[in-house]
Design a protein around this motif. Structure first.
Motif, PDB file in Angstrom:
ATOM      1  N   PRO A  46       0.826  -1.200   0.000  1.00  0.00           N
ATOM      2  CA  PRO A  46       0.000   0.000   0.000  1.00  0.00           C
ATOM      3  C   PRO A  46       0.861   1.249   0.000  1.00  0.00           C
ATOM      4  CG  PRO A  46      -0.822  -1.616   1.580  1.00  0.00           C
ATOM      5  CD  PRO A  46       0.487  -2.125   1.079  1.00  0.00           C
ATOM      6  N   ASP A 653      -3.036   1.248   6.612  1.00  0.00           N
ATOM      7  CA  ASP A 653      -2.334   0.453   5.610  1.00  0.00           C
ATOM      8  C   ASP A 653      -3.290   0.070   4.489  1.00  0.00           C
ATOM      9  OD1 ASP A 653      -0.065   0.625   7.060  1.00  0.00           O
ATOM     10  OD2 ASP A 653      -0.143  -1.401   7.899  1.00  0.00           O
ATOM     11  N   GLY A 654      -2.947   0.481   3.264  1.00  0.00           N
ATOM     12  CA  GLY A 654      -3.770   0.136   2.118  1.00  0.00           C
ATOM     13  C   GLY A 654      -4.950   1.042   1.882  1.00  0.00           C
ATOM     14  N   LEU A 655      -5.145   2.077   2.716  1.00  0.00           N
ATOM     15  CA  LEU A 655      -6.295   2.973   2.571  1.00  0.00           C
ATOM     16  C   LEU A 655      -5.801   4.406   2.401  1.00  0.00           C
ATOM     17  CD1 LEU A 655      -9.359   3.422   2.572  1.00  0.00           C
ATOM     18  CD2 LEU A 655      -9.246   3.625   5.070  1.00  0.00           C
ATOM     19  N   TRP A 699      -8.718   1.914  -1.635  1.00  0.00           N
ATOM     20  CA  TRP A 699      -8.581   0.919  -0.561  1.00  0.00           C
ATOM     21  C   TRP A 699      -8.179  -0.407  -1.179  1.00  0.00           C
ATOM     22  CZ3 TRP A 699     -13.027  -2.149   2.009  1.00  0.00           C
ATOM     23  CH2 TRP A 699     -12.533  -2.858   3.112  1.00  0.00           C
ATOM     24  N   ARG A 700      -7.048  -0.954  -0.729  1.00  0.00           N
ATOM     25  CA  ARG A 700      -6.551  -2.224  -1.241  1.00  0.00           C
ATOM     26  C   ARG A 700      -6.313  -3.195  -0.087  1.00  0.00           C
ATOM     27  NH1 ARG A 700      -1.597   0.030  -4.435  1.00  0.00           N
ATOM     28  NH2 ARG A 700      -2.039   1.819  -3.113  1.00  0.00           N
ATOM     29  N   VAL A 701      -6.833  -4.406  -0.254  1.00  0.00           N
ATOM     30  CA  VAL A 701      -6.731  -5.441   0.770  1.00  0.00           C
ATOM     31  C   VAL A 701      -5.956  -6.622   0.197  1.00  0.00           C
ATOM     32  CG1 VAL A 701      -7.983  -6.957   2.332  1.00  0.00           C
ATOM     33  CG2 VAL A 701      -8.952  -4.715   1.723  1.00  0.00           C
ATOM     34  N   PRO A 702      -4.704  -6.841   0.631  1.00  0.00           N
ATOM     35  CA  PRO A 702      -3.925  -7.974   0.120  1.00  0.00           C
ATOM     36  C   PRO A 702      -4.536  -9.311   0.543  1.00  0.00           C
ATOM     37  CG  PRO A 702      -2.517  -6.341   1.194  1.00  0.00           C
ATOM     38  CD  PRO A 702      -3.914  -5.993   1.548  1.00  0.00           C
ATOM     39  N   MET A 703      -4.474 -10.278  -0.376  1.00  0.00           N
ATOM     40  CA  MET A 703      -4.939 -11.642  -0.112  1.00  0.00           C
ATOM     41  C   MET A 703      -3.910 -12.604  -0.706  1.00  0.00           C
ATOM     42  SD  MET A 703      -8.975 -11.222  -1.100  1.00  0.00           S
ATOM     43  CE  MET A 703     -10.026 -10.023  -0.267  1.00  0.00           C
ATOM     44  N   SER A 707      -5.241  -9.406  -4.531  1.00  0.00           N
ATOM     45  CA  SER A 707      -5.721  -8.300  -3.699  1.00  0.00           C
ATOM     46  C   SER A 707      -7.074  -7.822  -4.200  1.00  0.00           C
ATOM     47  CB  SER A 707      -4.723  -7.138  -3.693  1.00  0.00           C
ATOM     48  OG  SER A 707      -4.620  -6.538  -4.971  1.00  0.00           O
ATOM     49  N   TYR A 709      -9.621  -4.404  -4.406  1.00  0.00           N
ATOM     50  CA  TYR A 709      -9.551  -2.941  -4.334  1.00  0.00           C
ATOM     51  C   TYR A 709     -10.947  -2.334  -4.468  1.00  0.00           C
ATOM     52  CZ  TYR A 709      -9.624  -3.182  -9.492  1.00  0.00           C
ATOM     53  OH  TYR A 709      -9.944  -3.444 -10.798  1.00  0.00           O
TER      54      TYR A 709
END
Length: 797
Positions: A46, A653-655, A699-703, A707, A709
């Motif tokens: 992020p 984080d990621g936002l 907004w990104r959420v790692p997986m 990810s 978004y």
């Protein structure tokens, strides 16, 4: 006119609340300086605090961080454009404080910076805002609208930029920097479909032909969609059909020199623009610009435009601290647009516009940078442009006379010419709803009406300009920098006009010398001329800037500037004669703050400015009633003042949040220098909202290697008038637009599958009102795009 939705955020209805809320929360305003473009960005970590303000710009002709430039500048990377699905400058405008974009079609864009509009299609009128593509001016209106695909970044500079960007950068400049060929083998492909049968395909291929020596890149873009408004005469209106191709070659020369060759081509063939009459109802009795249209010629309406460009860029290290930059550019456009100016099924005002332009330019710039206490440049440039705008007109005089007869003043004029015989208001339509053309007039005048009247007029312009310029920045102390620059310009301008005779005598000629229309030849809307009328003049000017920048700390700097901007003189040639309007001058004063805080998690920018205009160039309806329909005039003095603020912050984080706000108070002064009341005393500048704002999240959420978004954004603007006359009814009330992009990236960012939607609340709003129909008593209105949605898939390789 529409108002903000009841569910709109509070700051959208009361934009000053945004500034107050941020201030109360302890968040400074910030510039939306996005991360530099990089491969696999969707899978990157992020946006970290140290990355928020890392974009490099070349506004002062050398590489600098945004925070180091003493100019109100907003810069967005190509990565940001991709993330937001932005492919046009209009799509970007909501994210740039002080910038507004109006686009009736790719042939007729209007760009507004801090209240000043540049949109004239006349070949003899100079632009006010400089549009540049890799250092080459593309400012001429009919060729300025280009797709933003495979971009490195976009820089929007506000305030006079004559020293840095040339003679037409009176209040600002927009610089489009395209991706060049790189020393790598890579590529990308994106396809998509959406509402209104939208189809999208774009991508690029980059190849290293000879490592560390020769590289090539080809990028393509295609988007088409049906229009959002159905036309009863056939086809749809307000759609899109654009294809663009770019090929570039990069060569390294020696140890520190490079040459880039770039070829651009774009073709636009969208359906027609929905000019909807506000006074002539359709068959359902509606005059709403959002209802079905009934414009004549059906599928024949629309645009065929081609834009071509060749650019050669050279950067050559001369040894020591010296560099020579060369920018060579050739550009041409030709366009043919058919439109129905009365906005109805009456065949009263059928128009076309056929425009063409050719230009070439050359700039040499010597730059010095000792890496310590001084950096600057000097150089010279030459610019040559030749263009024309040809406007054919056709009408069924039976319908045109019926339309004009709806006006009581017109009826009184005709009655007087007939010796006092009352002249009737002629019905527009018969019992079946078709145009009523079988009426009889007193004295058998109806027999003089031509059912297929045709005529035309044209304007021409040629410009030759020579510039010399110098600009430098001196670091007086480790904290204080002083900048100054001058540009001198010598111009030779030629302006021309020609009226072409109609194909038959008209009723208006038969009425004699008192008829309310030009009477030369067989014409209704213009006076035919004996060949081309033209005038040539020479002008010279000097503009410049001074600026001071002070670093209060490593994360906070302030600046103050004073600069002078100029819009070149206008040579106005009409059948009645010619005159030269003086150059429009603006003296600008500005202060600003840039920096970061919260441990680098926020980047911000705030500026305040004051503009003092003299000899403000505006347009008024032609008092002769003929062509040109609008003529340039000296509007006298005007003043603009404003505040702009932007912020980018990593909330978690990621936002990442980005927001901006602009207050623009641009008005004509009450009196001129002699104390006389001015034509538009107290009026607002056209296309300029007092307040505008934008708010967005990434907004990104790692997986794992994938990810998710989510990218919502909301843009809002207050009331705007579409003409400097500020005519009631020819305006758009405050409104906001909500957009959203969401999706997944897979395989460490190699794949991207996303959903998108624009104007999700289906807000009804206008992008223009008045237009050519206003000159005939029937103003027309153009609706903005309704809700749209779609899906895209992207792969990188």
């Amino acid at each position: 006119m529409t108002q903000p939705s009841a569910c709109a955020p509070a700051f959208a209805r009361r934009p000053l609340c945004l500034a107050l809320c941020l201030a109360m929360a302890g968040l400074p305003f910030a510039v939306s300086a996005q991360q530099a473009d990089a491969p696999d960005t969707d899978n990157a970590s992020p946006a970290g605090a140290t990355q928020l303000d890392t974009i490099v710009v070349t506004a002062q002709k050398r590489e600098q961080q945004v925070s180091e430039v003493p100019i109100a500048i907003t810069a967005y990377s190509g990565d940001f454009l991709d993330r937001q699905g932005i492919t046009t400058l209009g799509g970007l405008a909501g994210f740039v404080p002080g910038l507004q974009v109006q686009e009736q079609s790719p042939n007729n864009p209007g760009y507004v910076i801090r209240g000043i509009t540049s949109d004239s299609g006349e070949a003899n009128v100079q632009p006010r805002i400089s549009m540049f593509q890799d250092g080459v001016s593309i400012s001429r209106s009919r060729g300025a609208s280009v797709e933003l695909f495979d971009m490195e970044r976009v820089e929007v500079l506000r305030g006079p930029q004559g020293t840095l960007f040339g003679r037409a950068a009176q209040v600002g400049a927009v610089h489009l920097i395209q991706n060049k060929a790189r020393d790598e083998n890579s590529g990308q492909l994106e396809i998509g479909v959406g509402s209104d049968s939208q189809r999208l395909a774009s991508g690029y291929v980059n190849a290293s032909i000879a490592p560390e020596a020769l590289f090539a890149r080809v990028a393509v873009f295609h988007e088409e969609r049906d229009g959002s408004i159905d036309n009863a005469a056939g086809g749809t209106l307000n759609g899109k059909d654009t294809t663009a191709v770019r090929a570039s070659l990069g060569m390294l020369v020696g140890e520190a020199s490079r040459i880039d060759l770039i070829a651009n081509y774009q073709k636009d063939s969208p359906p027609g623009t929905a000019f909807i009459s506000g006074t002539i109802p359709n068959r359902q009795g509606s005059t709403s610009p959002y209802a079905d249209a009934e414009l004549n010629r059906g599928d024949e309406l629309g645009l065929d435009r081609k834009v071509r460009g060749l650019t050669a860029l050279g950067s050559f290290w001369l040894g020591g601290n010296w560099t020579l930059d060369s920018i060579s550019g050739w550009r041409s456009f030709d366009s043919h647009e058919e439109f129905d100016a009365d906005g109805s099924r009456l065949k009263a005002m059928e128009f076309a516009e056929i425009a063409q332009g050719d230009q070439w330019s050359q700039e040499f710039r010597f730059s010095f940078d000792n890496g310590d206490n001084f950096a600057g440049f000097f150089g010279a440039s030459y610019f040559h442009e030749d263009g024309s705008q040809y406007v054919p007109f056709s009408t069924d005089e039976r319908s045109l006379l019926a339309l004009l007869s709806q006006d009581a003043t017109f009826r009184d004029q005709i009655g007087a010419l007939l010796g006092g015989i009352p002249f009737p208001a002629i019905p527009l339509f018969d019992a079946n709803g078709d145009p009523f053309t079988s009426y009889a007039l007193p004295g058998g005048l109806h027999t003089l009406l031509n059912s297929d009247h045709r005529e035309a007029f044209a304007n021409y312009g040629t410009t030759k300009a020579w510039d010399v310029f110098v600009d430098g920045t001196w670091r007086v102390t480790p904290a204080l920098e002083l900048s100054a620059g001058l540009r001198a310009t010598w111009e030779e301008q030629t302006a021309g006009y020609q009226g072409f005779a109609g194909n038959a005598p008209t009723l208006f000629n038969g009425l004699g010398a008192g008829a309310p229309a030009p009477l030369a030849g067989n014409n209704i809307i213009n006076s035919a001329t004996d060949g081309r009328l033209q005038r040539t003049e020479n002008f010279d000017a000097v503009v410049g800037r001074i600026a001071a920048r002070y670093e209060f700390s490593p994360t906070l700097s302030g600046y103050a500037t004073a600069s002078r901007g100029r819009r070149p003189n206008v040579i106005d040639v009409t059948p009645q004669g010619s005159e030269v309007l003086p150059a429009e001058i603006v003296n600008s004063y500005e202060i600003g703050l840039k920096g970061g805080t919260a441990g680098g998690r926020l980047a911000y920018d705030m500026s305040a400015y004051w503009y003092d205009y003299s000899d403000f160039q505006t347009q008024i309806p032609n008092p002769t009633g003929g062509t040109p329909f609008l003529i340039p005039t000296n509007g006298g003095n005007a003043t603009a003042k404003g505040i702009e603020a932007s912020i980018t912050g990593e909330l978690a984080d990621g936002l990442v949040l980005f927001a901006n706000y602009a207050w623009t108070h641009a008005r004509f002064d009450d009196r001129d220098d002699d104390g006389n009341p001015q034509l538009y005393a107290g009026h607002r500048f056209r296309l300029t909202p007092d307040h505008s704002a934008a708010l967005g999240l990434d907004w990104r959420v790692p997986m794992g290697s994938n990810s998710f978004y989510l990218r919502p954004s909301y843009t809002w603007k207050s009331r705007v008038y579409f003409e400097d006359e500020n005519t009631p009814g020819l305006e758009q009330g405050a409104y906001g637009l909500l957009s959203l992009r969401m999706g997944m990236t897979l395989d460490n960012g190699r794949w991207d599958i996303g959903l998108w939607g624009t104007n999700l609340t289906d807000e009804e709003y206008l992008i223009d009102a008045g237009n050519t129909g206003r000159q005939f008593g029937t103003p027309t209105f153009i609706a903005g795009q309704p809700r749209a949605y779609g899906i895209t898939a992207k792969v990188r390789f």
